[in-house]
Design a protein around this motif. Sequence first.
Motif: not given
Length: 311
Positions: A292-305
């Motif tokens: 879950p923590d890693h999936a959250w990180l990937r979502r934040q990177i996608f949001r940042a882009v």
Amino acid sequence: MPSDENLHGVDLNSLVVLRTLLETRSVTKTAQQSGMSQPAVSRALAKLRELFGDALLVKAGTVMRPTARGSQLLEPVQKALAGVADVLAARPAFDPARSERVFRIATTDYGATVILPRLAGLIGAEAPKARVEIVPVGGQTFKDLGETNVDLALYSDNPVPPHLHTRDLFRETFACLLRAGHPALGGAERGRLTLADYVAASHILVSIVGGGPGTVDNALALIGRSRHIAVRIPYFATAALVAASSDLVLTIPRRAAENFSDDPRLRVVEPPLELPNFGYRMVWHERVHAEPDHAWLRRQIFRAVRLEEAT
């Protein structure tokens, strides 16, 4: 007691029966609590006695009493089963607000300058106690993803090992950075350098790994032209500083070039020839795919882009 080599021969359910027997000291109560018949509990006890080489529980009048070995086993069996229960428990939800997680991301300074500024803001807002550590991309990056050294890499669409997961972030093109007042800017037409001025100038090549020709050199070769590489460097930001204080031309991914567009010492212009675009993406290993923590990180990177593209 069995060794590690033959633990596969131990039925976990038999240890549950042993724990209940030692706690209740009763075949009848163990059968009731376990949903088993009394003969089934008796058969399980017989197998346990064989396994441990001890009677474990013996009749003492109208009740059962644990042997010395049986008494010694109660606490470790309770702890072992509690540990198994923890292993099988549902994965805990990730709470960004309370997490002190350290996320390690492998990237070049291109990925860091393009994505990290907005990513740091998103993570700081939702996970103020978490930390991001940037590590350089290198020959060990893909191996590190499979271990605990790196959580995720930001990488181009060059081939990666097939066992890794990827997600595209954006397509990228190229732009040129020149110092303000560069002689080639005088001949530029509608913000585009002329091919003659471009090949006549000396250039900076940002090369992360290897010493071969760059994308520009390959494109020039297709039209029978070439350029002089005066400086080869692995850092985009340093290359921009060199361009700002020299007559060298720097051709880099557009998002990186535009990061320096506010610098009065530099000008962003179009290259004089068509250059292939490329994809940029996240890369991660199966070991963290469902975390879950890693999936959250990937979502934040996608949001940042997406936030970067919206500005």
